[in-house]
Design a protein around this motif. Structure first.
Motif, short mmCIF file in Angstrom:
data_model
loop_
_atom_site.label_atom_id
_atom_site.label_comp_id
_atom_site.label_asym_id
_atom_site.label_seq_id
_atom_site.Cartn_x
_atom_site.Cartn_y
_atom_site.Cartn_z
N ILE A 402 0.78 -1.53 0.45
CA ILE A 402 -0.20 -0.07 -0.07
C ILE A 402 0.91 1.04 0.11
CG2 ILE A 402 -1.66 1.17 1.24
CD1 ILE A 402 -2.21 -1.83 0.50
N HIS A 403 0.60 2.20 -0.66
CA HIS A 403 0.80 2.83 -0.75
C HIS A 403 1.18 4.61 0.83
CE1 HIS A 403 2.16 7.19 -2.28
NE2 HIS A 403 3.37 6.55 -3.33
N GLN A 404 1.97 4.95 1.52
CA GLN A 404 1.42 5.77 2.26
C GLN A 404 0.80 6.97 2.52
OE1 GLN A 404 4.97 7.77 3.05
NE2 GLN A 404 5.66 8.88 1.20
N VAL A 479 5.58 0.96 -1.91
CA VAL A 479 5.65 1.16 -3.49
C VAL A 479 5.78 3.28 -3.15
CG1 VAL A 479 5.42 2.56 -6.21
CG2 VAL A 479 5.45 0.04 -4.87
N PHE A 480 7.14 4.11 -4.08
CA PHE A 480 7.20 5.50 -3.82
C PHE A 480 6.47 6.27 -4.73
CE2 PHE A 480 10.68 3.89 -0.67
CZ PHE A 480 9.90 4.16 -0.09
N ASN A 481 5.83 7.23 -4.86
CA ASN A 481 5.65 7.95 -5.70
C ASN A 481 6.50 8.92 -6.66
OD1 ASN A 481 5.47 9.72 -4.37
ND2 ASN A 481 3.57 10.12 -3.40
N PRO A 494 22.28 12.26 4.49
CA PRO A 494 21.43 12.52 3.79
C PRO A 494 20.06 11.57 3.02
CG PRO A 494 22.54 13.60 2.30
CD PRO A 494 23.61 13.12 3.60
N TYR A 495 18.87 11.05 3.90
CA TYR A 495 18.28 9.84 2.96
C TYR A 495 17.41 10.71 1.71
CZ TYR A 495 15.33 6.47 2.90
OH TYR A 495 14.10 5.38 2.08
N TYR A 496 17.77 10.66 0.57
CA TYR A 496 16.79 11.70 -0.27
C TYR A 496 15.48 10.24 -0.60
CZ TYR A 496 19.86 14.76 -0.37
OH TYR A 496 20.30 15.58 0.01
N LYS A 497 14.39 10.49 -0.68
CA LYS A 497 12.96 9.46 -1.20
C LYS A 497 13.26 9.04 -2.27
CE LYS A 497 8.31 9.63 -1.75
NZ LYS A 497 6.88 10.52 -1.57
N ALA A 502 10.62 0.62 -6.21
CA ALA A 502 9.31 -0.32 -4.56
C ALA A 502 10.17 -0.64 -3.82
CB ALA A 502 8.46 -1.55 -5.22
N ARG A 503 10.06 -0.49 -2.66
CA ARG A 503 10.57 -1.41 -1.38
C ARG A 503 10.48 -2.88 -0.52
NH1 ARG A 503 11.55 2.49 3.08
NH2 ARG A 503 9.05 2.35 3.78
N PHE A 504 11.07 -3.64 -0.96
CA PHE A 504 11.32 -4.90 0.02
C PHE A 504 11.92 -4.74 0.83
CE2 PHE A 504 8.69 -6.25 -3.21
CZ PHE A 504 8.97 -6.65 -4.80
N ALA A 505 11.26 -4.34 1.69
CA ALA A 505 11.21 -4.38 3.32
C ALA A 505 11.69 -5.36 3.67
CB ALA A 505 10.22 -3.70 4.04
N VAL A 506 13.21 -5.86 5.08
CA VAL A 506 13.80 -6.83 5.69
C VAL A 506 13.40 -6.98 7.16
CG1 VAL A 506 15.02 -7.59 3.43
CG2 VAL A 506 15.89 -6.07 5.69
N ARG A 507 13.56 -7.56 8.10
CA ARG A 507 12.68 -7.78 9.34
C ARG A 507 14.58 -7.24 9.88
NH1 ARG A 507 9.02 -11.66 8.14
NH2 ARG A 507 6.74 -11.75 8.90
N LYS A 508 15.22 -6.35 10.72
CA LYS A 508 16.04 -5.82 11.83
C LYS A 508 15.40 -5.28 12.54
CE LYS A 508 19.05 -7.76 8.99
NZ LYS A 508 20.30 -8.96 9.59
#
Length: 570
Positions: A402-404, A479-481, A494-497, A502-508
């Motif tokens: 789902i998109h944020q 998925v980032f717009n 810096p962390y730019y969007k 598409a981001r597949f997150a991992v458990r950490k």
């Protein structure tokens, strides 16, 4: 000046140049004479200026405060040589210079180099300061004891009287077990001292007396701490199965020190070959039966790289049952054996490319590979998107990314859905649907096997779904717009969007990585799957390098960048 004077004349026409040439020479000569005449006072003035600058610098140094001097030598210890004499004699200033660079003591006054208290503090900072101690101090027993008390490496400058003092050795060993190297044979027989050293490192067994080494529990403790202690164990304990197994489980190279007449047991063989197939050369003659040999081959199928084992049909068959890709190391006659190739291909479809040319064109084997690739692709894709895909029920819960900015409720049935057998993937946004279709069309079992690293621990596709379900975190995948954004700093960077990705997150553990910088590593989708499973690892051989190793000294460098666009450039 000559050029400036002659240039206007040289710029005239040829007719005027004839009569102007003598005048130009005269003007040039006059200019040279004027320059020569002016050079004397200028030179004197320059000399006076230099003297003035030197005087100014001298005044500046004389006005230099102690705090400013300490700050200066803290950045450059050798700046001590340029300080005023009174500051050079200040112990605090000299110690600050010595801390930054021990060679600064070369510019220290002899009074300080002969001061026992000052030199002890200097040695506390760096043992190299010992080189500048006065000859009187180096023969002073009390000074040597104090120096060793703050830096055990001062033992190398101690005399026999100091080295025979057990209390000095104890104080030094409390700092570092390597101080035992300077102890006498009598002191090395102290059990409490050896025990204190072994608590730091098992390698301290090297300096224990032969009497102390008779204690089996002490030897076992040393080997548990460091496998290298096995080399210094008495021969009777080098033949102890428990001690040998304990050491081998830490390092397979322990087998280098096993007595030749001692027969290595199967558990030790398995522990060694599990780490490196080359360990087989140390115990190949100790294998008592073909069953043991097969068990070793299954533990590490790569042992068939050994010139003797690659020609054994039974060993090769046992190896390819565990890892079909090792077929490439088998003897050519065995790569033409259809039964062995069939077993290897069933285990890993990629193994067919290592068979002989005739079997590579075998219709039955090729059909089996094609069918297996389809199953592997379906299984892998289902794992990527469906957490509950282990079951075969058609009612498996679909996972939606789902998109944020969208609603967190599940979309209506049929919205951007793509089917992989009985598993559906859905999303509110079209980019994910296109990504799903791309995976479906491009990633096959063969391409995934091709992307597998040579040292990968997971050889079977059956293990992938279980592993992927364990490491993927669906709630944080998205998925980032295309709207730009800045998420602040991560780990000081810096962390730019990553717009459009598409981001597949991992458990950490979030606390463990909250100070990490966000960086990207460009790779293919198939390799990304293996990275998710086994982590980002340095290339172990050149065949694993995709785009070169520019500016790398080791040729095993991992390249990362804070720019997702740079990493994703084809």
């Amino acid at each position: 000046k000559i050029q400036r004077a002659a240039a206007p004349l040289g710029g005239q026409g040829s007719a005027s140049r004839c009569w102007a040439e003598p005048r130009a020479r005269m003007a040039a000569a006059a200019a040279v004479a004027a320059a020569a005449a002016a050079a004397v006072p200028n030179e004197v003035g320059a000399t006076r200026g230099a003297d003035g600058d030197a005087g100014a610098n001298k005044q500046e140094e004389e006005k230099l405060t102690k705090d400013e001097a300490i700050k200066r030598v803290s950045n450059d210890g050798l700046a001590l040589a340029r300080l005023p004499p009174d500051l050079k004699k200040d112990p605090v200033v000299v110690l600050a210079a010595c801390t930054q660079d021990p060679d600064a003591l070369e510019h220290a006054p002899k009074e300080l180099l002969g001061d026992a208290n000052f030199m002890v503090e200097a040695i506390r900072e760096d043992i190299a300061a010992m080189e500048y101690a006065s000859s009187e101090l180096l023969t002073n027993t009390a000074f040597l004891r104090n120096a060793i008390g703050v830096n055990w490496r001062a033992l190398q400058y101690a005399n026999e009287e100091v080295l025979e003092d057990q209390s000095v050795i104890v104080d030094a060993t409390r700092q570092n077990w390597q101080a035992l190297a300077y102890a006498s044979s009598e002191i090395r027989g102290c059990r409490k001292l050896i025990q204190m050293a072994l608590d730091q490192s098992g390698l301290a067994l090297r300096y224990a007396s032969e009497y102390i080494k008779r204690d089996r529990n002490l030897v076992l403790q040393a080997v548990k701490s460091h496998a290298g202690a096995y080399e210094f164990a008495p021969p009777v304990y080098q033949q102890d199965d428990e001690i040998l197994l304990t050491a081998t489980q830490q390092s397979w190279q322990t087998l280098r020190f096993v007595p030749r007449w001692f027969r290595i047991q199967l558990p030790v063989m398995l522990a060694a070959v599990k780490q490196n197939w080359q360990a087989v050369k140390f115990f190949l003659g100790d294998i008592g039966s073909e069953a043991e040999l097969h068990e070793v081959a299954r533990e590490n199928p790569r042992i068939i790289q050994h010139p003797f084992l690659r020609m054994s049909r039974s060993v090769v068959m046992a190896a390819v049952t565990k890892n079909g890709l090792v077929l490439q190391y088998a003897d050519p006659s065995l790569r033409a054996d259809r039964e062995i190739v069939l077993i290897a291909t069933r285990q890993n479809t990629r193994a067919l490319q290592h068979a002989c040319p005739e079997l590579q064109q075998d219709a039955g084997l090729r059909a089996m590979v094609s069918k297996a690739d389809g199953r592997n692709r379906s299984r892998l894709t289902r794992t990527l998107f469906d957490e509950d895909s282990a079951g075969s029920s058609s009612e498996a819960t679909p996972i939606y990314f789902i998109h944020q900015n969208d609603s967190t409720t599940r979309p209506a049935s049929g919205l951007f859905e793509h089917s992989f057998g009985k598993v559906f993937v859905g999303s509110h946004v079209a980019p994910l649907e296109r990504l799903v279709r791309l995976l479906d069309r491009s990633m096959t079992g063969t391409s995934l096997a091709d992307a597998r690293r040579s040292m990968a621990t997971q050889d079977q596709f059956e293990e992938l779904p279980r592993t992927m379900r364990r490491i993927l975190s669906h709630p944080y995948s998205r998925v980032f717009n295309l709207k730009p954004g800045n998420y602040g700093l991560r780990g000081g960077w810096p962390y730019y969007k990553p717009c459009g990705w598409a981001r597949f997150a991992v458990r950490k553990d979030r606390k463990a990585i909250e100070d990490w910088a966000v960086a990207y590593h460009g790779t293919r989708v198939e390799r990304a799957v293996w990275i998710l499973i086994e982590g980002l690892q340095r290339p172990k051989e050149w065949s694993e390098v995709a785009h070169g190793q520019a500016y790398s000294n080791t040729h095993r460098t991992i390249y990362l960048t804070p720019s997702v666009e740079y990493a994703g450039h084809p």
